[in-house]
Design an enzyme around this catalytic site. Structure first.
Site, short mmCIF file in Angstrom:
data_model
loop_
_atom_site.label_atom_id
_atom_site.label_comp_id
_atom_site.label_asym_id
_atom_site.label_seq_id
_atom_site.Cartn_x
_atom_site.Cartn_y
_atom_site.Cartn_z
N ARG A 50 14.07 -32.28 -8.19
CA ARG A 50 14.52 -30.93 -7.89
C ARG A 50 14.02 -30.56 -6.50
NH1 ARG A 50 10.06 -29.55 -6.76
NH2 ARG A 50 10.95 -27.53 -6.31
N ALA A 52 15.96 -28.49 -3.01
CA ALA A 52 17.27 -28.67 -2.38
C ALA A 52 17.42 -29.99 -1.62
CB ALA A 52 17.58 -27.47 -1.49
N GLN A 196 7.08 -24.27 -11.17
CA GLN A 196 7.01 -25.21 -10.03
C GLN A 196 5.75 -24.98 -9.19
OE1 GLN A 196 9.77 -23.58 -10.94
NE2 GLN A 196 11.64 -24.69 -10.43
N ASP A 237 17.38 -22.74 -0.64
CA ASP A 237 18.40 -23.65 -1.18
C ASP A 237 19.70 -23.55 -0.41
OD1 ASP A 237 16.43 -23.52 -3.48
OD2 ASP A 237 17.84 -25.08 -4.10
O1 MRU Z 1 15.03 -25.10 -9.19
P1 MRU Z 1 14.35 -25.88 -8.10
O2 MRU Z 1 12.97 -26.29 -8.45
O3 MRU Z 1 15.21 -27.03 -7.63
O4 MRU Z 1 14.25 -24.87 -6.90
C1 MRU Z 1 13.66 -25.27 -5.69
C2 MRU Z 1 13.53 -24.17 -4.71
O5 MRU Z 1 13.96 -23.07 -4.95
C3 MRU Z 1 12.91 -24.48 -3.39
O6 MRU Z 1 12.26 -23.35 -2.90
C4 MRU Z 1 14.03 -24.87 -2.44
O7 MRU Z 1 14.76 -25.96 -2.92
C5 MRU Z 1 13.60 -25.14 -1.06
S1 MRU Z 1 12.40 -26.38 -0.93
C6 MRU Z 1 12.60 -27.64 -0.21
#
Ligand code: MRU
Length: 360
Positions: A50, A52, A196, A237
């Protein structure tokens, strides 16, 4: 290749993709070995991988797996089968633009491949992976350059090695600022409901020897009211043409609280996260995940029987609440449509660290 953090969440292993199973962290470090694109799409849906940029990189390697599977089985129409796999991968999660961006890159690569496509496709996927890691380091330098000595920061979700090609977006800025001796304290929001922050960001920072204090998501405004942080630093994202930031649920309320308390809001995102084809955040599909993620904790019901739940996992922070957007090509202060457009127009020379726009 290991990241500077000493581990790799995503790794090409001969003829398979090796993913660190992020559902099991921090209690177990287990790796899954995936050999087909459908399994990678499932791993993206289930949050094995997970963040982005990380899901884009995993999807790029999945295109290699797809070609590897279909070429020998269907020499006449392997391309159509790879296209079908790419459609499944692109639909695995709807909000992060890096997923479709990486698949587009692989589609371009596919259009150019010679008779034996696998080495070329693998080189393309590895280039996407390496470029993201390099972008992280540049964002780290640019973002840390904005931070004054002795600052304390709050971050949200996980934006580190686990979420990227290695090093991190917002967490990369924090790593660089820490290495430069600028940070007094690092706070991380636990990031309900998937935790997370508590499970992943804390794990990464502890491994790095960077002291971290977790807060509940609802403690953030009080932390700011007491003057305990000068910055909130997050990833994204998707960033739309007007500078709206779509990121993990809770980012918007942090940005509102930042503005109220005079705390600066920094968003670190590579150019692959910018989506200038979408005018503003209202057009972006916000993923909603199962109610069970809120109603249960580790498979155990915690909410009253009979209660339902609404579980959007991203939100939209209006550009006006963002003080700095940090990319690998430079920093945009007070991002808006004009400044993003100008930044893009200059982006060929932008790799030389400009500060676009004026101070917010
Ligand atoms: O649901 P997730 O854990 O994939 O969400 C991740 C995020 O919201 C991060 O802040 C986002 O991807 C940017 S980090 C590289």
């Amino acid at each position: 290749m290991n990241s500077p953090a000493g581990f790799s969440a995503i790794e090409w292993a001969g003829q398979a993709l090796r993913l660190l199973d992020q559902r099991r962290l921090p209690h177990a470090e287990e790796y899954l070995l995936l050999t087909d694109a459908g399994s990678v799409a499932q791993a993206i849906r289930d949050l094995v991988v997970r963040g982005a940029p990380a899901i884009g990189i995993a999807a790029a390697y999945a295109v290699v797996l797809s070609a590897q599977e279909h070429l020998p089985q269907a020499p006449a129409d392997w391309r159509a089968r790879v296209e079908a796999d790419m459609a499944v991968l692109a639909a695995a999660r709807p909000t992060a633009v890096n997923l479709v961006w990486a698949i587009e890159q692989m589609r371009d690569c596919l259009a150019q491949v010679p008779a034996d496509p696998l080495p070329t496709l693998l080189a393309c996927a590895q280039a996407i992976h390496d470029a993201d890691r390099a972008a992280n380091f540049r964002m780290g330098e640019f973002g840390a350059g904005l931070i004054a000595d002795g600052a304390s920061v709050l971050t949200h979700c996980n934006t580190g090695t686990l979420a990227t090609g290695g090093y991190g977006t917002a967490l990369g800025v924090i790593r660089s600022a820490w290495a430069a001796g600028k940070l007094r304290e690092v706070y991380a929001g636990e990031t309900r409901p998937w935790l997370q922050g508590a499970r992943l960001t804390a794990w990464e920072l502890v491994r790095d020897g960077i002291p971290v204090s977790l807060i509940t998501d609802s403690a953030a405004s009080f932390l700011m009211q007491l003057g305990k942080v000068q910055w909130v630093i997050t990833g994204a994202d998707r960033v739309t043409a007007n500078g709206d930031v779509i990121n993990k649920i809770g980012t918007y309320q942090l940005a509102v609280a930042c503005r109220h308390h005079g705390v600066k809001m920094m968003v670190a995102a590579p150019l692959s996260t910018l989506d200038l084809s979408v005018p503003d955040g209202r057009q972006v599909v916000i993923e909603e995940r199962p109610a069970s993620e809120i109603l249960e904790l580790a498979g155990q019901r915690v909410a009253a029987n009979g209660a339902g739940a609404w579980n959007p996992v991203f939100d939209v922070t209006p550009a006006g609440l963002v003080d700095y957007l940090v990319t690998e090509a430079g920093v945009i202060a007070a991002p808006d449509t004009e400044r993003l457009r100008a930044f893009y127009a200059a982006s060929s020379s932008a790799a030389q660290a400009p500060l676009a726009g004026k101070s917010p």
